[in-house]
Scaffold this motif. Sequence first.
Motif, PDB file in Angstrom:
ATOM      1  N   ALA A  41       0.835  -1.202   0.000  1.00 23.01           N
ATOM      2  CA  ALA A  41       0.000   0.000   0.000  1.00 23.01           C
ATOM      3  C   ALA A  41       0.866   1.247   0.000  1.00 23.01           C
ATOM      4  N   THR A  42       0.319   2.308  -0.546  1.00 25.14           N
ATOM      5  CA  THR A  42       0.978   3.611  -0.501  1.00 25.14           C
ATOM      6  C   THR A  42       0.606   4.266   0.826  1.00 25.14           C
ATOM      7  N   SER A  43       1.605   4.581   1.644  1.00 30.91           N
ATOM      8  CA  SER A  43       1.236   5.054   2.978  1.00 30.91           C
ATOM      9  C   SER A  43       0.742   6.496   2.932  1.00 30.91           C
ATOM     10  N   LEU A  44      -0.126   6.801   3.847  1.00 31.96           N
ATOM     11  CA  LEU A  44      -0.736   8.117   3.915  1.00 31.96           C
ATOM     12  C   LEU A  44      -0.099   8.902   5.043  1.00 31.96           C
ATOM     13  N   PRO A  45       0.212  10.157   4.820  1.00 28.18           N
ATOM     14  CA  PRO A  45       0.771  10.956   5.904  1.00 28.18           C
ATOM     15  C   PRO A  45      -0.282  11.241   6.967  1.00 28.18           C
ATOM     16  N   HIS A  46       0.178  11.373   8.185  1.00 30.68           N
ATOM     17  CA  HIS A  46      -0.690  11.759   9.306  1.00 30.68           C
ATOM     18  C   HIS A  46      -1.888  10.846   9.453  1.00 30.68           C
ATOM     19  N   SER A  47      -1.698   9.570   9.181  1.00 28.36           N
ATOM     20  CA  SER A  47      -2.833   8.668   9.352  1.00 28.36           C
ATOM     21  C   SER A  47      -2.651   7.902  10.656  1.00 28.36           C
ATOM     22  N   PRO A  48      -3.733   7.379  11.212  1.00 36.24           N
ATOM     23  CA  PRO A  48      -3.615   6.587  12.424  1.00 36.24           C
ATOM     24  C   PRO A  48      -2.722   5.358  12.159  1.00 36.24           C
ATOM     25  N   VAL A  51      -3.895   2.470   9.922  1.00 35.79           N
ATOM     26  CA  VAL A  51      -4.155   2.655   8.494  1.00 35.79           C
ATOM     27  C   VAL A  51      -2.855   2.405   7.745  1.00 35.79           C
ATOM     28  N   VAL A  54      -3.110   3.222   1.071  1.00 37.31           N
ATOM     29  CA  VAL A  54      -4.156   3.024   0.069  1.00 37.31           C
ATOM     30  C   VAL A  54      -3.613   2.165  -1.075  1.00 37.31           C
ATOM     31  N   ILE A  55      -4.518   1.381  -1.662  1.00 40.32           N
ATOM     32  CA  ILE A  55      -4.138   0.603  -2.847  1.00 40.32           C
ATOM     33  C   ILE A  55      -5.121   0.910  -3.979  1.00 40.32           C
ATOM     34  N   LEU A  62      -8.470   2.597  -2.444  1.00 37.59           N
ATOM     35  CA  LEU A  62      -9.040   1.831  -1.334  1.00 37.59           C
ATOM     36  C   LEU A  62      -8.118   1.911  -0.112  1.00 37.59           C
ATOM     37  N   PRO A  63      -8.619   2.428   0.991  1.00 34.07           N
ATOM     38  CA  PRO A  63      -7.787   2.446   2.200  1.00 34.07           C
ATOM     39  C   PRO A  63      -7.673   1.040   2.813  1.00 34.07           C
ATOM     40  N   ALA A 155      -8.527  10.770  12.758  1.00 33.88           N
ATOM     41  CA  ALA A 155      -7.694  11.539  11.838  1.00 33.88           C
ATOM     42  C   ALA A 155      -7.040  12.734  12.534  1.00 33.88           C
TER      43      ALA A 155
ATOM     44  N   LEU B 668       5.026  15.977   5.923  1.00 36.54           N
ATOM     45  CA  LEU B 668       4.079  14.875   5.760  1.00 36.54           C
ATOM     46  C   LEU B 668       4.390  13.714   6.707  1.00 36.54           C
ATOM     47  N   ARG B 731       0.242   1.455  -8.939  1.00 36.61           N
ATOM     48  CA  ARG B 731       0.211   1.844  -7.534  1.00 36.61           C
ATOM     49  C   ARG B 731      -0.389   3.227  -7.370  1.00 36.61           C
ATOM     50  N   VAL B 732      -0.901   3.439  -6.166  1.00 37.75           N
ATOM     51  CA  VAL B 732      -1.511   4.723  -5.873  1.00 37.75           C
ATOM     52  C   VAL B 732      -0.403   5.720  -5.518  1.00 37.75           C
ATOM     53  N   ARG B 751      -1.978  18.881  11.161  1.00 38.04           N
ATOM     54  CA  ARG B 751      -2.800  17.984  11.988  1.00 38.04           C
ATOM     55  C   ARG B 751      -3.993  18.730  12.559  1.00 38.04           C
TER      56      ARG B 751
END
Lengths: 155, 766
Positions: A41-48, A51, A54-55, A62-63, A155, B668, B731-732, B751
């Motif tokens: 998955a491509t990681s998301l910044p500032h995510s819990p 998580v 997303v893919i 899709l998270p 979030a 980020l 990929r995303v 944040r």
Amino acid sequence: MSYAVKNLVQGNRELIAFRIGDQEFCVNIMSVREIRGWTKATSLPHSPSYVMGVINLRGAVLPIVDLSARLGMRRAEPTPRHVIIVAQVKSRVVGMLVEAVSDILTVTDENIQPVPEVSSDLEKQYARGILAIDKRMICLIELDALFPDTESEAA
Amino acid sequence: MDMNEIKEIFFQECEEQLAELESGLLKLNDGDRDPETVNAVFRAVHSIKGGAGAFGLDDLVSFAHVFETTLDCVRSNKLEPSQDVLKVMLKSADVLADLVTAARDGGGVDEGRSRGLVKELEALARGELPSGGASDAPKPQAKPAPAPAAVAPTAAPAPTDDSGFQPIPFTFDEFGDEEATIAPSSFEVIFKPRRELYSKGNEAALLLRDLSRVGEMSINCDIDSLPLFEKMDPEAAYFSWTINVKTTKSEQDIRSVFEFAEWDCDLDVRLAESTDEDLPMIPVPFDLDFLNDDSAEDESAVENHSSEQAAAVAAAETASNVSKLAAAAARVEKKESQSAAAAAAAAASANAANAAAGAGQTIRVDLDRVDRLINLVGELVINQAMLSQSVIENDTTGTSSINMGLEELQQLTREIQDSVMAIRAQPVKPVFQRMSRIVREVADMVGKSIRLITEGENTEVDKTVIDKLAEPLTHMIRNAVDHGIETPEKREAAGKNPEGTVKLTAKHRSGRILIELQDDGAGINRERVRQKAIDNDLIPADANLTDEEIDNLIFMPGFSTADKISDISGRGVGMDVVKRSIQALGGRISISSRPGQGSTFTMSLPLTLAVLDGMVVTVAGQTLVVPLTAIVETLQPEAASIHSFGANQRLISIRNSFCPLVDVGRILNFRSMQANPVEGVALLVESEGGGQRALMVDAIQGQRQVVIKSLEANYTHVPGIAAATILGDGRVALILDVDAVVAASRGQSLRGDGALKSDMSLAATG
């Protein structure tokens, strides 16, 4: 009469059981859209922390949630053997990383026992009952409670 | 198809008709006197009325009816479409649009306004000129009315004739009591059906029968154009009729008989000069009502023929039997009129053909379906890219037939993508048309006379861009009218045309759409803008600004130069909102102004919101896309140009100016330590606040057009991220929200912003 309708009439429900670590859980089969293999998955910044990112699911973003971490257990280290359960939660689609899908269960409401009094908030919040099948204990979890309006609370 | 669906189609058509109506009226306003334009305007109102009647929308019908009556006066040359007349008509078109909206969405309209306009329209139909434009308080003839010009001398029924007949506007409430007082007058009706009349299922005989109910009449059928039998086209129309009607009713009543056949025949109704039978005509001694009784028989008789033709022949027979072809004597005279009519018919049909060719064929498609198609094509493009990548990886020779096939596939997919995008593209015309209404209304409110010129209305751009363009454009137009253009007195004093001009232009320029709003007003008062900015603490009092910088101050939040706060603009939420919404569309806005000559706002927008030109970069092992529109330049920092500033800030010197360095990976949260700027690349970006920042990334992978995917659909908003996309490897990748990242670098927490947003969403879901 279709299979699903017949089950409803008889008070039956179908559940998908899956494994995380040494525990087994299940969710209502009606909310599961598909089951697919793990892709990075491509990681998301500032995510819990639970998580994973997303893919690309045929064009939709899709998270992916590490269900083990979401349920308060240790974080998963995904391998190609892990699977993603793609489920519909309210209007959104979420992928849940689990170790393996073990079973499809057809149960009636009488099979589902109430959750025993335990101190953990987590179980109280998400567990809707437990099932005893072949000497195994399977915990029924409620996805709507697990992702209230998806990730907004964290979030 | 149920009633609601039909109604929905009606409203969609209404919108088209309203657009047609407005553009027609505007054309007339510009001096176009083409009868086809007048007809188009009339047709638009007529169709709305017809449809509204079918759905029982009484308000709409009654207003459209009055409007139509007045337009009919224009059509029959009784009313000269002067500027004043058109002003009333344009306002009426606005009210008609409001009524349509009210009928569709519920809610009310400004009753007083529509009632006032109904009065004005009725006055116009009676041949009275508008009294200056204001809908209320009708001033008694504010200006000398050029009455003779308004009533064209050639208009068939003279306003009064010896018999005391007056052409009265046909309104439902009026005609009941008036008809009794009128002496019978004689009309000559020349009715020449075209083949379309029959092909649409109308019957000449039935029309004649209906006409016989209006009054006493005599009919003459002209069969001169009937060819020999073997040359006859069974579906063509060959006959025409000249009918003398003696009636107490008005020309309007006679015309209304032909109401539904009007477009398919040549109809000439005029007051006969004398009631003497100088034409060789004999009163019809039989009742055309026989058609009613015989209809069953008729139908069985015509089973093998087309019923229209049979009916036409029947009518012709009866008519000709009676008159015993007495018309032969007057043949020469009639030949003339007939060839004229034929020429007119030919011209009319040529016109219709032209119109048809111009409009092209269209189908109505649900937007969702188009979007689904666009999505699928997006997938196809991605899939194709993935496929080529894996073939290239597995194929070392690079000359196989697979490769050739793939290349062709690539071209095809590109082509499909372009064509699909073109489906969503729409001309900016509807938005521009809305603006002309706003100019009218605001100019009225502030007592200025302003003309809106639009250019390039057919420039096409993605529908979503069009939808989102209306709001900022409205703001800007209001500003231009309210602040930009001076009052007529001031303009005259400055030696300008008292009528101000606002020009709205759209054109394509290097893959983007350029929209220009130009006014010929006073231009920006730089001294005042500067003072205002100092007063509002936007700039320090001793700031040394170039003219351009001062002009750009009007885009600052909380800036408003209007001395008085008006209804229209001047709440200080003007131009900064405009700038933000343009930026949200991925666009840029700039202003240039010349004192005394006006200002020009230039907006450059992407053609579509579905794809974006982006620079693909790597940050801490993650692939990110930076919108190309935000990037000013890219540079490779040298160690010497990096300067530490305070505890953990760093500046980069670019051509002797210092620019804060923003570590994207740090903001980020992709890494915990600051990266070494020398190992990366700096992207110089321009952000919302106008300042420049250098974004630090690890490497640039390339420049690519990417398909924008929503993150919010299945997840929530991610601070610092605008959207996601899918790259060629499947990929995303995340698309960077440059403004948010820059704001975060100023110390505003990403944040915090996110938490606020989620609080709101929680509150919203209860």
